[in-house]
Write an enzyme that holds these catalytic residues in place. Structure first.
Site, short mmCIF file in Angstrom:
data_model
loop_
_atom_site.label_atom_id
_atom_site.label_comp_id
_atom_site.label_asym_id
_atom_site.label_seq_id
_atom_site.Cartn_x
_atom_site.Cartn_y
_atom_site.Cartn_z
N HIS B 63 -55.15 -123.15 54.49
CA HIS B 63 -55.29 -121.95 55.30
C HIS B 63 -56.77 -121.65 55.48
O HIS B 63 -57.62 -122.28 54.84
CB HIS B 63 -54.53 -120.76 54.69
CG HIS B 63 -55.03 -120.30 53.35
ND1 HIS B 63 -55.08 -121.12 52.23
CD2 HIS B 63 -55.51 -119.09 52.94
CE1 HIS B 63 -55.55 -120.43 51.20
NE2 HIS B 63 -55.83 -119.20 51.60
N HIS B 65 -58.67 -118.97 54.82
CA HIS B 65 -59.50 -118.09 53.99
C HIS B 65 -60.74 -118.89 53.58
O HIS B 65 -60.66 -120.10 53.31
CB HIS B 65 -58.72 -117.60 52.77
CG HIS B 65 -57.75 -116.50 53.08
ND1 HIS B 65 -56.80 -116.05 52.20
CD2 HIS B 65 -57.62 -115.73 54.21
CE1 HIS B 65 -56.12 -115.06 52.76
NE2 HIS B 65 -56.58 -114.86 53.97
N ASP B 67 -62.58 -119.46 51.08
CA ASP B 67 -62.68 -120.31 49.88
C ASP B 67 -61.90 -121.61 50.02
O ASP B 67 -61.88 -122.41 49.10
CB ASP B 67 -62.26 -119.53 48.63
CG ASP B 67 -60.86 -118.95 48.74
OD1 ASP B 67 -60.49 -118.48 49.84
OD2 ASP B 67 -60.14 -118.95 47.72
N HIS B 68 -61.26 -121.83 51.19
CA HIS B 68 -60.52 -123.07 51.41
C HIS B 68 -61.07 -123.91 52.56
O HIS B 68 -60.62 -125.03 52.76
CB HIS B 68 -59.04 -122.75 51.63
CG HIS B 68 -58.37 -122.16 50.43
ND1 HIS B 68 -57.54 -122.88 49.61
CD2 HIS B 68 -58.47 -120.93 49.87
CE1 HIS B 68 -57.13 -122.11 48.60
NE2 HIS B 68 -57.67 -120.92 48.74
N HIS B 143 -48.33 -116.31 52.19
CA HIS B 143 -49.61 -115.74 51.77
C HIS B 143 -50.09 -114.78 52.85
O HIS B 143 -49.45 -114.61 53.88
CB HIS B 143 -50.61 -116.89 51.50
CG HIS B 143 -51.88 -116.45 50.84
ND1 HIS B 143 -51.89 -115.67 49.72
CD2 HIS B 143 -53.18 -116.68 51.15
CE1 HIS B 143 -53.16 -115.44 49.37
NE2 HIS B 143 -53.95 -116.04 50.22
N ASP B 213 -52.58 -121.22 48.84
CA ASP B 213 -52.26 -120.03 48.09
C ASP B 213 -50.86 -119.56 48.48
O ASP B 213 -50.49 -119.68 49.64
CB ASP B 213 -53.25 -118.92 48.42
CG ASP B 213 -54.70 -119.24 48.03
OD1 ASP B 213 -54.95 -120.28 47.40
OD2 ASP B 213 -55.59 -118.46 48.39
N HIS B 271 -56.74 -122.38 41.06
CA HIS B 271 -57.04 -121.17 41.85
C HIS B 271 -57.15 -119.93 40.95
O HIS B 271 -56.56 -118.87 41.20
CB HIS B 271 -55.98 -120.95 42.94
CG HIS B 271 -56.47 -120.07 44.07
ND1 HIS B 271 -56.23 -118.72 44.11
CD2 HIS B 271 -57.19 -120.37 45.18
CE1 HIS B 271 -56.78 -118.22 45.22
NE2 HIS B 271 -57.37 -119.20 45.88
#
Lengths: 304, 304
Positions: B63, B65, B67-68, B143, B213, B271
């Site tokens: 996804h 976000h 941090d990914h 998520h 996530d 995570h």
């Protein structure tokens, strides 16, 4: 003396290595923080310094090559997760907006504070930021992108009070500020105590210039004459001078020649090519021309 | 047995710490590399593995976000600086294109190879990638973003040749491939040597699932039943279960419950929230439910 520190977060060049992070540094000027450039991973490097994220309100970007700006959006998101509401101001050449605005738009739901992008005039030396302690000017550079350096000029430091004279004449607290600003003091009997008996001069204002990325520009000496500290890119050593010219970078020796002709106090080399296992050759080469040269390194803190 | 390794490049969550990097891992399947997620700083973590950058052609993003995925553009630019010309394929939910395309457009002059973005169907389990050794399916997750996990199913491994039997019957080299595919061998005198005398079975195909996530989804057990290794997010411990539910994450205990009901071979937790000084509580909590649990960690290599 009040703080004027340069914290090196990254001093590598485009190709990241296990030795150097991409360009970023934080200036701590009297506990107010300024960032210059923000390559990928800057937020982690910033965290290592233990400086307070919330004291950073202003970021200056030299140009939009990835190694100088890819860390911005992650830093901004982290600030937001930490509850920041104060605006942040980001200065840079005009294409910074083209780079950053779409990212801010994409992540707008997760950014809880204003991000103000200011396009600077990077073709002339221009005052782009000012507060009560510092003026920041752009420095026109020449690279394969719209690019400028930044010159930090501390403002005149107010004179210091001679505490023993204040006590001796029984001068009240409310008068201190005007005396610092230069006023004399009149005693009840009409006698004038001159300002120079009540104060002694503040420290000389300090100055710092960041010049990266750029080809060798001898005429830069005019605008950075006599500054205390110059950070200048030295991507290559003299052996690779042809390559330096081709990709519009500078050699360590050229950086030193500039430092010498500008009569700066100290030179710090950075933006090292990934090709060097260490930078001792660069340092030696520069010191032959300008002995007051040091190498930047991640974690290094230099007092201006 | 041929390689099927998971290299953990980062297993922290949104807020980066000095202990964990944001999400990324590289799968080495028979010397072909696949990346899952690519948080900021991934290229440096990747370099530390000493795996060959040029063996990576496929990246799966769960996804968008930060941090990914914030490490994608830096990784792509570095590949280009290293002279890559081979295309790279990036799979992810549809908004990956909205995130990445403007960056690719901005940096197009410095990217010397095709970057192909493939929008996956993240609402159902869908075959999104296939080559001669592996099939990759999406796993629908739940998520605060369009999000999916990925299931890697190794294809049937061909049986191994019994070298001594091949020599005994004087079977020529050109016949080996068809024997591996199941053919018998007819001797000049007409006698049939059955395939089972000439081969022994290959290893059972292995499987790996990445689920991050997501909130706790008990019904995921149906689609990951019996897999060898499950990487599942465990952002929080049970004490923060309410917070986990609120932000659509999973606790370590819930991840273990899923692993148990899906009868997976091994569970790897990752995570991790920045709030934990170490993850021993998470590990203990999970192992009480599912003993074959380990913690992810940067630099860890796990054989599937």
């Amino acid at each position: 003396m009040e703080k004027f520190e340069i914290h090196i977060l990254g001093c590598g060049s485009a190709l990241p290595t296990l030795r150097h992070h991409p360009s970023s540094q934080v200036i701590n000027l009297r506990e107010k923080l300024f960032m210059i450039d923000c390559g990928e991973g800057t937020q982690i490097q910033f965290r290592k310094t233990r400086l307070k994220f919330s004291h950073l309100n202003t970021i200056f970007i030299s140009h939009t090559h990835g190694d100088h700006c890819l860390g911005l959006i992650g830093l901004i998101q982290t600030f937001s997760m930490l509850g920041r509401t104060a605006p942040i101001h980001i200065y840079g050449p005009q294409d910074l907006k083209d780079f950053l605005q779409p990212l801010l738009e994409f992540y707008k739901k997760s950014i809880g504070f204003p991000v103000n992008i200011h396009c600077v005039n990077f073709r002339i030396m221009d005052l782009v930021y000012e507060d009560r302690s510092v003026e920041v000017y752009t420095i026109p550079l020449s690279h394969r992108a719209l690019c400028c350096g930044y010159l930090f000029r501390e403002k005149r430091v107010l004179p210091h009070i001679r505490r023993e004279m204040i006590d001796f004449y029984g001068i009240p607290n409310y008068a201190i500020n005007s005396i610092k600003e230069g006023a004399d003091w009149i005693l009840p009997n009409g006698e004038c105590i001159s300002n120079s008996s009540l104060t002694f001069p503040g420290e000389a204002p300090r100055s710092y210039a960041y010049c990266s990325d750029t080809c060798y520009l001898p005429k830069l000496a005019e605008v950075i004459t006599g500054i205390d500290l110059l950070y200048h890119e030295a991507t290559f050593c003299e052996e690779n001078a042809a390559r330096a010219q081709e990709v519009m970078h500078t050699t360590a020796r050229q950086a030193a020649m500039l430092a010498k002709s500008a009569k700066v106090g100290k030179l710090m080399l950075g933006h090292f090519s990934a090709r060097y296992e260490n930078e001792s050759t660069l340092l030696k080469e520069a010191q032959q021309v300008f002995p007051q040269t040091i190498l930047a390194n991640e974690g290094l803190v230099v007092n201006v």
